[in-house]
Design a protein around this motif. Structure first.
Motif, PDB file in Angstrom:
ATOM      1  N   LEU A 103       0.829  -1.209   0.000  1.00 27.34           N
ATOM      2  CA  LEU A 103       0.000   0.000   0.000  1.00 27.34           C
ATOM      3  C   LEU A 103       0.864   1.260   0.000  1.00 27.34           C
ATOM      4  N   THR A 104       2.005   1.195   0.674  1.00 30.75           N
ATOM      5  CA  THR A 104       2.904   2.350   0.700  1.00 30.75           C
ATOM      6  C   THR A 104       3.582   2.530  -0.649  1.00 30.75           C
ATOM      7  N   ASN A 105       4.136   1.450  -1.199  1.00 28.18           N
ATOM      8  CA  ASN A 105       4.849   1.546  -2.473  1.00 28.18           C
ATOM      9  C   ASN A 105       3.934   1.942  -3.625  1.00 28.18           C
ATOM     10  N   LYS A 106       2.689   1.525  -3.571  1.00 34.87           N
ATOM     11  CA  LYS A 106       1.729   1.904  -4.611  1.00 34.87           C
ATOM     12  C   LYS A 106       1.212   3.325  -4.438  1.00 34.87           C
ATOM     13  N   GLY A 107       1.579   3.968  -3.311  1.00 34.98           N
ATOM     14  CA  GLY A 107       1.148   5.339  -3.072  1.00 34.98           C
ATOM     15  C   GLY A 107      -0.263   5.460  -2.560  1.00 34.98           C
ATOM     16  N   LEU A 108      -0.871   4.350  -2.135  1.00 35.55           N
ATOM     17  CA  LEU A 108      -2.274   4.393  -1.726  1.00 35.55           C
ATOM     18  C   LEU A 108      -2.452   4.996  -0.334  1.00 35.55           C
ATOM     19  N   ILE A 109      -1.478   4.820   0.549  1.00 42.25           N
ATOM     20  CA  ILE A 109      -1.539   5.491   1.852  1.00 42.25           C
ATOM     21  C   ILE A 109      -1.470   7.001   1.621  1.00 42.25           C
ATOM     22  N   PHE A 110      -0.560   7.433   0.772  1.00 42.46           N
ATOM     23  CA  PHE A 110      -0.389   8.850   0.430  1.00 42.46           C
ATOM     24  C   PHE A 110      -1.652   9.401  -0.221  1.00 42.46           C
ATOM     25  N   ASP A 111      -2.210   8.675  -1.185  1.00 45.12           N
ATOM     26  CA  ASP A 111      -3.384   9.154  -1.905  1.00 45.12           C
ATOM     27  C   ASP A 111      -4.600   9.279  -0.988  1.00 45.12           C
ATOM     28  N   TYR A 112      -4.755   8.344  -0.062  1.00 48.94           N
ATOM     29  CA  TYR A 112      -5.896   8.449   0.847  1.00 48.94           C
ATOM     30  C   TYR A 112      -5.746   9.665   1.755  1.00 48.94           C
ATOM     31  N   ALA A 113      -4.511   9.975   2.142  1.00 50.70           N
ATOM     32  CA  ALA A 113      -4.291  11.161   2.979  1.00 50.70           C
ATOM     33  C   ALA A 113      -4.692  12.430   2.224  1.00 50.70           C
ATOM     34  N   ILE A 114      -4.451  12.467   0.908  1.00 47.52           N
ATOM     35  CA  ILE A 114      -4.875  13.614   0.094  1.00 47.52           C
ATOM     36  C   ILE A 114      -6.390  13.746   0.142  1.00 47.52           C
ATOM     37  N   LYS A 115      -7.076  12.633  -0.054  1.00 49.05           N
ATOM     38  CA  LYS A 115      -8.535  12.631  -0.004  1.00 49.05           C
ATOM     39  C   LYS A 115      -9.026  13.058   1.373  1.00 49.05           C
ATOM     40  N   TYR A 116      -8.377  12.539   2.415  1.00 45.88           N
ATOM     41  CA  TYR A 116      -8.812  12.839   3.782  1.00 45.88           C
ATOM     42  C   TYR A 116      -8.700  14.337   4.053  1.00 45.88           C
ATOM     43  N   ARG A 117      -7.610  14.940   3.610  1.00 45.60           N
ATOM     44  CA  ARG A 117      -7.464  16.368   3.872  1.00 45.60           C
ATOM     45  C   ARG A 117      -8.525  17.171   3.128  1.00 45.60           C
TER      46      ARG A 117
END
Length: 553
Positions: A406-420
């Motif tokens: 999930l980290t390498n695919k950027g999905l943790i990062f992308d969800y944080a963008i959505k959350y903000r």
């Protein structure tokens, strides 16, 4: 027929070869061999330039050949061409002219991965997760030959217009940013973990590192700090004099800090503490890991050698080499390994012997049988040749395969963008926690996302199958292997529940970073950081702390 460019290069190569001829008259065989091989190189380059079927780029050709030569030595001896001097200066000073944002490439897109506090990027309203699509009106996809980060650099007080795509915004947004001197701090965070335990995160050793640590220490003492956690994890090292000055903060003036020894005996030197210390009594825990290197190992090793503090974490990297920068012609530079360093106990912590390579070109670590025991000031045994060993080992955490994916695919990062986007504000970094309902929202958001991974057990089962086929026994056990694979096959849905705690922690820290940047991420990590928890546990048991320093843990 020669072009002017070809004639110039050919003539230059010939003159170089001729100018080296005087070496031939030296009796010293070594100088003769140097001159002979330089002559061969010059004539070879001339022939390539004259006759190779395609046009050659002399700068690139020479740079590649130099890099290949230096690669045979060690990873720290490097050549910097004229157009790389700005990168070299940034590496040594921590300063550059730009906007103060970390730009990463994802699927061919230039994404803002981090914004540094107090920089033009933060002041302009640029946000983590923004995709930069134009710089001064030019689509950056048409400038693929350039690093997008370098496009944002430029002279102080010059303006640059960024056009960005932002999550949730209907149209691209234009932001005007005025470049300035950006200082990458050596201490990105310091603060109080508890009412009496202070924390200093030391991440680099550029020219202001000592001042930053001193200032942080004085400020924390003013806030009531009685014990200190100094974190040098992930610190790759830097300037030797900064390591000496920082160790001096907690050691008496004239204490021996480090000795360097190399081929040029005139450069061999023992460095001592020159300044009055700030504190000789405060209990110190130094956090280390496998990526604490060089100057970070000097500071942690010296504190250990003088029994001035307790090291907690993992074995350090093991870089006991010193580099010196030499000026070359045409504004180029050579950073060259010139010596090994030895800390007060007498040990050199260099873990790899680059001078003796295996037939395949690889290098190996110094075997335990060749390591020598030394003693700290209190008589505790310590060893050379393998990094600095912590006094209180903490096993390095191993992320779950689903967390890595999930980290390498950027999905943790992308969800944080959505959350903000969905939450204009959140609680302070230390208080923020995802609710179970929000974690469930994350699971639902993942439903149409592509990610997969292989668990360690699945990898080992694959190795077993390959071995069985090689040894002609696969037919006899294939049914059992198939049944085992079916039983062990991972389920994403199951793993999202099994590793909920770990994944929530990753999400919380990433989300906090989008609101509170680096400092927020650090504060959010305190509650779950195993080394920080081990340090706090040790500070609660000062009898154990003192026993470790006396060699009686």
């Amino acid at each position: 027929m020669f072009t002017r460019k070809r004639l110039t290069v050919a003539l230059g190569a010939t003159l170089l070869a001729g100018s080296l001829g005087f070496f031939s008259f030296r009796n010293d065989d070594r100088f003769f061999e140097i001159a002979r091989n330089l002559d061969i190189y010059a004539t070879l380059f001339k022939e390539l330039n004259l006759y190779y079927v395609d046009e050659l780029n002399p700068n690139r050709m020479v740079k590649n050949s130099i890099d290949a030569m230096l690669k045979s030595l060690d990873p720290y001896t490097n050549f910097f061409a004229e157009d790389e001097i700005e990168d070299y200066m940034t590496m040594t000073t921590g300063r550059y002219n730009g906007i103060g944002a970390l730009i990463g490439s994802r699927q061919g897109r230039s994404i803002v991965m981090m914004i540094y506090e107090g920089t033009p990027a933060e002041k302009s309203g640029l946000q983590i997760g923004d995709e930069i699509i134009k710089v001064d009106g030019v689509d950056i996809k048409t400038r693929r030959e350039l690093d997008s980060d370098k496009l944002l650099r430029g002279q102080t007080n010059t303006a640059v217009k960024l056009t960005v795509k932002r999550f949730g915004a209907k149209d691209p947004i234009d932001l005007n940013v005025t470049r300035d001197v950006v200082k990458m701090t050596n201490v990105p965070y310091y603060g109080m973990i508890t009412n009496e335990v202070g924390y200093i995160d030391l991440k680099d050793f550029t020219g202001t590192a000592s001042r930053e640590v001193r200032n942080a220490f004085v400020e924390l003492k003013g806030k009531g700090m009685k014990k200190l956690v100094l974190d040098v994890r992930e610190n790759p090292g830097g300037l030797l004099n900064m390591a000496i000055d920082i160790a001096n903060i907690w050691l008496p003036r004239e204490s021996e800090i480090v000795t360097t020894k190399g081929k040029v005996t005139e450069w061999n030197k023992t460095y001592t503490a020159l300044n009055p210390p700030l504190d000789l009594e405060i209990p110190i825990v130094v956090l280390t890991n496998s990526r604490s290197a060089s100057a970070a190992e000097i500071v942690s090793g010296v504190i250990q050698d003088y029994d001035r503090g307790v090291l907690v974490g993992q074995l350090t990297y093991g870089k006991g080499l010193v580099q010196t920068t030499r000026e070359l012609s045409y504004n180029t530079k050579l950073k060259i390994t010139t010596a090994k360093y030895y800390i007060p106990s007498g040990r050199c912590i260099q873990a790899i012997d680059y001078s003796h390579r295996n037939p395949d070109g690889s290098v190996g670590k110094i075997p335990d049988s060749l390591k020598t025991a030394f003693k700290t000031k209190a008589g505790r045994p310590v060893y050379d040749g393998g990094g600095v060993t912590p006094d209180v080992p903490v096993e390095a955490s191993t992320p779950a395969p689903i967390a890595i994916s999930l980290t390498n695919k950027g999905l943790i990062f992308d969800y944080a963008i959505k959350y903000r986007h969905d939450h204009p504000t959140i609680k302070p970094a230390r208080e923020f926690r995802l609710t179970d309902a929000e974690y469930q929202d994350f699971i639902s958001w993942l439903k149409d996302k592509e990610y997969d991974y292989t668990t360690q057990v699945e990898k080992e089962l694959g190795t077993l199958e390959a071995s069985a086929k090689k040894e002609k026994s696969f037919d006899q056990i294939q049914d059992q292997l198939k049944a085992l694979r079916t039983k062990l096959s991972h389920s994403k849905d199951v793993d999202l529940v099994t590793f909920k705690g770990e994944l929530k922690t990753l999400l919380e820290q990433e989300i906090v970073g989008h609101y509170y940047l680096q400092k927020g991420m650090k504060e959010a990590s305190f509650a779950t950081d195993p080394e920080v928890k081990a340090a706090l546990d040790l500070f609660k048991d000062m009898n154990r702390y003192q026993a470790i320093l006396k060699g009686k843990p």
